[in-house]
Design an enzyme around this catalytic site. Sequence first.
Site, PDB file in Angstrom:
ATOM      1  N   ILE A  74      -7.220   9.403   9.560  1.00  0.00           N
ATOM      2  CA  ILE A  74      -6.427  10.497   8.180  1.00  0.00           C
ATOM      3  C   ILE A  74      -6.557  11.014   7.074  1.00  0.00           C
ATOM      4  O   ILE A  74      -7.186  10.600   6.239  1.00  0.00           O
ATOM      5  CB  ILE A  74      -4.987   9.549   8.219  1.00  0.00           C
ATOM      6  CG1 ILE A  74      -4.818   8.660   9.799  1.00  0.00           C
ATOM      7  CG2 ILE A  74      -3.555  10.536   7.750  1.00  0.00           C
ATOM      8  CD1 ILE A  74      -4.482   8.983  10.879  1.00  0.00           C
ATOM      9  N   TYR A  81     -15.399  -3.400   6.257  1.00  0.00           N
ATOM     10  CA  TYR A  81     -14.188  -3.041   6.480  1.00  0.00           C
ATOM     11  C   TYR A  81     -13.748  -2.945   7.460  1.00  0.00           C
ATOM     12  O   TYR A  81     -12.650  -3.717   8.214  1.00  0.00           O
ATOM     13  CB  TYR A  81     -13.657  -1.247   6.017  1.00  0.00           C
ATOM     14  CG  TYR A  81     -12.903  -0.612   6.638  1.00  0.00           C
ATOM     15  CD1 TYR A  81     -11.514  -0.562   5.771  1.00  0.00           C
ATOM     16  CD2 TYR A  81     -12.625  -0.137   7.789  1.00  0.00           C
ATOM     17  CE1 TYR A  81     -10.607   0.022   6.187  1.00  0.00           C
ATOM     18  CE2 TYR A  81     -11.357   0.889   8.482  1.00  0.00           C
ATOM     19  CZ  TYR A  81     -10.318   0.820   7.517  1.00  0.00           C
ATOM     20  OH  TYR A  81      -9.455   1.304   7.480  1.00  0.00           O
ATOM     21  N   GLY A 141       1.308  -1.596   0.360  1.00  0.00           N
ATOM     22  CA  GLY A 141      -0.224   0.326  -0.181  1.00  0.00           C
ATOM     23  C   GLY A 141       0.826   1.055   0.375  1.00  0.00           C
ATOM     24  O   GLY A 141       0.077   2.177   0.566  1.00  0.00           O
ATOM     25  N   SER A 157      -7.472   0.162  12.565  1.00  0.00           N
ATOM     26  CA  SER A 157      -7.816   1.161  12.340  1.00  0.00           C
ATOM     27  C   SER A 157      -8.337   1.412  13.596  1.00  0.00           C
ATOM     28  O   SER A 157      -8.783   0.000  14.888  1.00  0.00           O
ATOM     29  CB  SER A 157      -8.849   1.262  11.259  1.00  0.00           C
ATOM     30  OG  SER A 157      -9.972   2.163  11.203  1.00  0.00           O
ATOM     31  N   ASP A 194      -0.558  -6.733  -5.778  1.00  0.00           N
ATOM     32  CA  ASP A 194      -2.041  -7.217  -4.987  1.00  0.00           C
ATOM     33  C   ASP A 194      -1.986  -7.895  -4.446  1.00  0.00           C
ATOM     34  O   ASP A 194      -2.215  -8.995  -4.365  1.00  0.00           O
ATOM     35  CB  ASP A 194      -3.407  -7.913  -7.328  1.00  0.00           C
ATOM     36  CG  ASP A 194      -4.737  -7.934  -6.169  1.00  0.00           C
ATOM     37  OD1 ASP A 194      -5.169  -7.700  -5.579  1.00  0.00           O
ATOM     38  OD2 ASP A 194      -5.481  -8.128  -7.540  1.00  0.00           O
TER      39      ASP A 194
HETATM   40  N1  LIG Z   1      -7.143   6.768   6.171  1.00  0.00           N
HETATM   41  C1  LIG Z   1      -7.032   7.310   7.426  1.00  0.00           C
HETATM   42  O1  LIG Z   1      -8.388   7.815   8.203  1.00  0.00           O
HETATM   43  C2  LIG Z   1      -7.170   5.223   7.920  1.00  0.00           C
HETATM   44  C3  LIG Z   1      -7.521   5.363   8.819  1.00  0.00           C
HETATM   45  C4  LIG Z   1      -7.178   3.894   9.484  1.00  0.00           C
HETATM   46  C5  LIG Z   1      -6.697   3.653   9.234  1.00  0.00           C
HETATM   47  N2  LIG Z   1      -6.526   3.609   7.569  1.00  0.00           N
HETATM   48  C6  LIG Z   1      -5.385   2.383   7.203  1.00  0.00           C
HETATM   49  O2  LIG Z   1      -4.206   2.583   6.279  1.00  0.00           O
HETATM   50  C7  LIG Z   1      -3.806   2.019   5.779  1.00  0.00           C
HETATM   51  C8  LIG Z   1      -2.851   3.075   4.672  1.00  0.00           C
HETATM   52  O3  LIG Z   1      -4.214   3.856   4.135  1.00  0.00           O
HETATM   53  P1  LIG Z   1      -4.448   5.516   3.498  1.00  0.00           P
HETATM   54  O4  LIG Z   1      -4.908   6.079   4.073  1.00  0.00           O
HETATM   55  O5  LIG Z   1      -2.494   5.167   2.877  1.00  0.00           O
HETATM   56  O6  LIG Z   1      -4.952   4.498   2.440  1.00  0.00           O
HETATM   57  P2  LIG Z   1      -5.519   5.204   0.294  1.00  0.00           P
HETATM   58  O7  LIG Z   1      -6.307   4.817   0.207  1.00  0.00           O
HETATM   59  O8  LIG Z   1      -4.751   6.909   0.372  1.00  0.00           O
HETATM   60  O9  LIG Z   1      -4.070   4.264   0.183  1.00  0.00           O
HETATM   61  C9  LIG Z   1      -4.355   2.825   0.324  1.00  0.00           C
HETATM   62  C10 LIG Z   1      -2.810   2.065  -0.721  1.00  0.00           C
HETATM   63  O10 LIG Z   1      -3.612   0.701  -1.138  1.00  0.00           O
HETATM   64  C11 LIG Z   1      -3.548   0.661  -2.007  1.00  0.00           C
HETATM   65  N3  LIG Z   1      -4.380  -0.950  -2.902  1.00  0.00           N
HETATM   66  C12 LIG Z   1      -6.158  -0.702  -2.398  1.00  0.00           C
HETATM   67  N4  LIG Z   1      -6.007  -2.014  -2.804  1.00  0.00           N
HETATM   68  C13 LIG Z   1      -5.081  -3.085  -3.367  1.00  0.00           C
HETATM   69  C14 LIG Z   1      -4.361  -3.831  -3.693  1.00  0.00           C
HETATM   70  N5  LIG Z   1      -6.206  -5.078  -3.779  1.00  0.00           N
HETATM   71  N6  LIG Z   1      -3.269  -4.517  -3.760  1.00  0.00           N
HETATM   72  C15 LIG Z   1      -2.017  -3.653  -3.330  1.00  0.00           C
HETATM   73  N7  LIG Z   1      -2.202  -2.504  -2.948  1.00  0.00           N
HETATM   74  C16 LIG Z   1      -3.546  -2.435  -3.317  1.00  0.00           C
HETATM   75  C17 LIG Z   1      -4.093   1.598  -2.905  1.00  0.00           C
HETATM   76  O11 LIG Z   1      -3.614   1.441  -4.467  1.00  0.00           O
HETATM   77  C18 LIG Z   1      -2.988   2.838  -2.488  1.00  0.00           C
HETATM   78  O12 LIG Z   1      -1.943   3.051  -2.540  1.00  0.00           O
HETATM   79  C19 LIG Z   1      -4.905   1.383   5.688  1.00  0.00           C
HETATM   80  O13 LIG Z   1      -4.574   0.025   5.736  1.00  0.00           O
HETATM   81  C20 LIG Z   1      -6.019   2.102   5.783  1.00  0.00           C
HETATM   82  O14 LIG Z   1      -7.266   1.038   6.261  1.00  0.00           O
HETATM   83  C21 LIG Z   1      -6.361   4.541   7.603  1.00  0.00           C
END
Ligand SMILES: NC(=O)c1ccc[n+]([C@@H]2O[C@H](COP(=O)([O-])OP(=O)(O)OC[C@H]3O[C@@H](n4cnc5c(N)ncnc54)[C@H](O)[C@@H]3O)[C@@H](O)[C@H]2O)c1
Length: 257
Positions: free
Chosen positions: A196, A164, A23, A150, A73
């Site tokens: 975030i 989720y 990711g 999360s 993926d």
């Molecule tokens: N942003 C928030 O508020 C938040 C809150 C709690 C947890 N999180 C967690 O933090 C982590 C990062 O989230 P983020 O905010 O950077 O999200 P984001 O959407 O900015 O980034 C997610 C990344 O995962 C990649 N991705 C999606 N499907 C995929 C797949 N099948 N295989 C490989 N890569 C894949 C996307 O291309 C993207 O680059 C995640 O695990 C998310 O659940 C985020």
Amino acid sequence: MKMPQEMQLIDNSLLDQVVILTGAAGGIGSAIARTFHRLGARMLLADYDEQSVSRLALSLDPTGEQVLSIAYDASKPSDADAVVAKCIDRFGHIDHVVPAAAIFEDQPFATMTDAQWRRTMSINLDGVFYICRRSIPHIRSGGTIVTIASSAAHEGCSPEHVHYGASKGGVLAFTKSLARELSPNIRVNNVSPGTIDTPMVAELLRRSGDKWLSIIPAGRFGTGEEVGDAVAFLCSNASSYVMGQTIHVNGGSYMGG
Ligand SMILES: NC(=O)c1ccc[n+]([C@@H]2O[C@H](COP(=O)([O-])OP(=O)(O)OC[C@H]3O[C@@H](n4cnc5c(N)ncnc54)[C@H](O)[C@@H]3O)[C@@H](O)[C@H]2O)c1
């Protein structure tokens, strides 16, 4: 010489360490990548978005010697095989794994299809299993796994995100269970972000950002860098006695255990 603040906090124990980050092209993933790069780590950055992850890797290390990227993926076991093989081929071993890839799709539960449920579970939970299971035989003693759950794993998720929430609850239990099995040679910990400001929640914040903001004592949403600092701490020797734990990075929105 005055060291940058993060170097003082977690010493130089990440220097030359080998990190698999999934990711990596996302808002939080790219911030983690920048933090680890500043701390001198070598990295394999994996993401579904091949162009973005390749651009990020090149921007951090134009030589491609310290930072590599790979299209990946998370829902495909064979892609996890390929990530681990590329890391071993280039660096010879693994020190830290940070599986951050995930999706966050809106779907009311009453009409959620089996395929929609499975898609989220396969990326957010199965994907964590695939990459960790394949990495573990190559992780050197003293290495770490830092999962990203999360607040949703601890207090339930926002409406229309039951899949989720369930996937992140799974990641949290996975983390604690694996920590018991692998400690002390490999420490396994978790970071649980609150809200975030990244592309993942952009639409949610556009629709109801004021509501979410009103429950955050910090008075603002978090940044990817703030999550990255917590991940770096858990990978560093500064957290050597921390096992099976969660660091909440949420501006105080959730203060439970
Ligand atoms: N942003 C928030 O508020 C938040 C809150 C709690 C947890 N999180 C967690 O933090 C982590 C990062 O989230 P983020 O905010 O950077 O999200 P984001 O959407 O900015 O980034 C997610 C990344 O995962 C990649 N991705 C999606 N499907 C995929 C797949 N099948 N295989 C490989 N890569 C894949 C996307 O291309 C993207 O680059 C995640 O695990 C998310 O659940 C985020």
